[in-house]
Design an enzyme around this catalytic site. Structure first.
Site, PDB file in Angstrom:
ATOM      1  CB  CYS A  84      20.514  -4.483  17.741  1.00 46.09           C
ATOM      2  SG  CYS A  84      20.373  -4.220  15.967  1.00 46.09           S
ATOM      3  CB  CYS A 207      23.116   6.907  11.428  1.00 41.10           C
ATOM      4  SG  CYS A 207      21.813   7.673  10.429  1.00 41.10           S
ATOM      5  CG  HIS A 334      24.975  -0.770  17.281  1.00 38.30           C
ATOM      6  ND1 HIS A 334      24.831  -1.758  18.231  1.00 38.30           N
ATOM      7  CD2 HIS A 334      23.821  -0.805  16.542  1.00 38.30           C
ATOM      8  CE1 HIS A 334      23.649  -2.351  18.071  1.00 38.30           C
ATOM      9  NE2 HIS A 334      23.035  -1.804  17.056  1.00 38.30           N
TER      10      HIS A 334
END
Lengths: 386, 386
Positions: A84, A207, A334
């Site tokens: 990530c 999340c 994300h």
């Protein structure tokens, strides 16, 4: 050789069912070039973060593909991958190439297309960031990994889910002002606690979502900016990158991200600043617990006190140390291969005074991106007023 | 800031059924550190090429994993990916990090485990280096791609399969003297022509094998080498990396690798040398035709005359311009994520006078690594006598 940021852009984050990896990145890259008043042919180096494109779309070699589609076929190009933190690694490589005197213009960025695949496929692909032999084989995927970290932290410091939820409440609110953010609605502590459980103690609103998106930044040498008459206001003051054990089981303390501590230490030292000097922060809140761990690793709060930030408003847009004014990963979204440069895009806009959640007169900004559960971390310090 | 090569190592290339990606890379890294008289704790930056580990073993984030297993958890770490040029990109990043003054010691390398999977799975994974939308979808995999390039070249310049085969004959012979080489037997033109057809005009002995292997090099700043009293003899004189269209169909001439021409031009300019100055070369002979295209792109032969090199002995160990004294990809083997640094290992040994196929007093060495069908290419010039 000081490296300056000449232009930045992110695409809309969310779902792009009719786009592709190459199209989405090209959109971001051309927008960043336009922001910099430069052309694709000016690019000498292209570093692009991408994490699961080969796993999901059977397409690797994306550095060359993106150089091709952006129109920079002569440029050096490569993909960087640190899970990530892939795009942050790309940015670091671009900075090095310019600091080395090997190039004057580097396009750095990242892209991820995640929505076209089902949630199971995405979860399995993301699990490639963990230790396949010791974690995935035991059935651990990322919500479970961060849930373990949350459990240890909450137990050690007497923190409840309400305090984790305050991070989501803050970041969702910030996201509503950011036009590119994927989530455009506020939430409250009760809604976070009542959202569907994912992996105890984390619920759905703890999340980050699954996101399609791309981001790009044009880095130039100070000399080039002067020669071309570019209006640059932001420079890279210093960056740090560090590692830790790949598997959670090998760490002495699950509620501590040592790679972030080391990366921050190096970045602060190279930039010649301390945590007190930082005016605005974009950090890696892939889960609510991650923001709490991060503000401690970065030196903004003592160990065990990070939850205070969102609860007491210290990390709000008008707080002592504004964190994730973009909405963060939780609300902005994300797209894993793009996130590190997406953070740099947001910080640059803050330091240039053109952010939708503008903080008052920031001079020093910081981005913090985590790979996996913390096996890698990149911290970048940007300075305004260049 | 001149970057020097303090130590190098490759594992045995071939089949490692009882090893793994992390183990194989660690073996190469520790051997390179020993060769440099340095320790894992000395590593500040770690760049590792790996191409299909996530596709075949469900393991990405290998930069951090390898830093973990080598014992360099504090180091910055990342994976670089440019298809078969992944490790060359890693080396280039390591050079930049040191030239930027950001580090004194960088471990660069690469690793690929390919044997554990079947040939179909490996072929499919490698196809990720091509254009998934325009090439793979049409059924093209790499033997077919290079076969198309060979057909165009052979037709344009009146070259026969016998002349391609001469490349394999030379490189197989060189491989028999290299203890790490996967193929340890000579061949002849007739055997190449009679080996099983793969994709016309290429037969099995025109193609590099499927290889497990890892390579590593320890790069240090000149100042660090002096301070630590390291015995370095080789320095990085200059490197170039360039791109081209991802898909073969977008190139005006299939029998020409423009990324290689551009990368070579940049590398020569930065190193301040010309093709005539080069004494020894490791280049990307994934197929016999690839070596012929490469010697032309690098300026050692005029267009259309590259086949002469192996036929007339000009590229032999004792020839005018010795090419692939290691055995090259055809005989040494091609663990794709490791190949670029494996070439640097061989060139370093030549410049240090300790190569099993030692050429006479080389001063300038060159490595050339191609990603995919030539969408990316890295050329690195090394200089002896540091």
């Amino acid at each position: 050789m000081t490296v300056q940021i000449a232009g930045v852009a992110s695409t809309q984050f969310g779902e792009h069912p009719s786009s592709s990896t190459r199209e989405l990145f090209t959109d971001a890259a051309l927008a960043a070039l336009a922001d910099a008043s430069l052309s694709p042919g000016d690019i000498e180096e292209l570093y692009a973060g991408n994490f699961i494109g080969d796993l999901i779309d059977d397409q690797a070699h994306v550095g060359a593909m993106l150089a091709d589609y952006v129109g920079a076929r002569r440029a050096a190009s490569m993909r960087t991958e640190s899970a990530c933190a892939s795009a942050s690694s790309a940015a670091r490589c671009g900075v090095h190439a310019i600091e080395a005197g090997n190039a004057d213009v580097a396009l750095v960025g990242g892209v991820e297309m995640m929505h076209a695949s089902g949630i199971q496929e995405v979860t399995d692909a993301l699990a490639n960031a963990a230790d396949n032999e010791y974690e995935n084989a035991a059935g651990l995927t990322f919500p479970g990994i961060y849930a373990l970290m949350a459990q240890v932290y909450m137990d050690e410091f007497g923190v409840g889910h309400e305090e984790l939820a305050a991070v989501a409440v803050k970041n969702y609110e910030n996201g509503t002002a950011n036009p590119i953010a994927q989530r455009q609605e506020e939430t409250d502590v009760e809604s976070v606690l009542e959202s569907p459980p994912v992996a105890a103690p984390l619920h759905l609103q703890d999340c980050c979502p699954v996101t399609d998106g791309a981001s790009a930044a044009v880095l130039v040498s100070e000399e080039y900016a002067e020669d071309r008459g570019l209006e640059t206001e932001v420079s890279v003051a210093g960056s740090g990158q560090a590692s830790d054990s790949l598997a959670l089981q090998d760490r002495p303390d699950l509620a501590r991200t040592r790679a972030a501590e080391r990366a921050a230490e190096d970045a602060y030292e190279r930039a010649g600043v301390s945590p007190e000097d930082v005016d605005v922060v974009e950090l890696h809140d892939c889960f609510t617990i991650a923001e709490i761990l991060a503000v401690e690793s970065l030196g903004f709060f003592e160990r065990g006190e990070g939850a205070r930030g969102a609860v007491d408003g210290e990390t709000a847009v008008d707080g002592r140390i504004p964190v994730n004014t973009s909405g963060g990963l939780l609300a902005k979204g994300h797209p894993v291969g793009a996130t590190g440069v997406a953070q740099i895009v947001e910080i640059t806009k803050q330091l240039e005074g053109r952010h939708p959640n503008q903080v008052a007169d920031p001079r020093i900004g910081l981005s913090h991106t985590v790979g996996g559960s913390g096996a890698s971390c990149v911290v970048t310090v940007l300075e305004g007023g260049a």
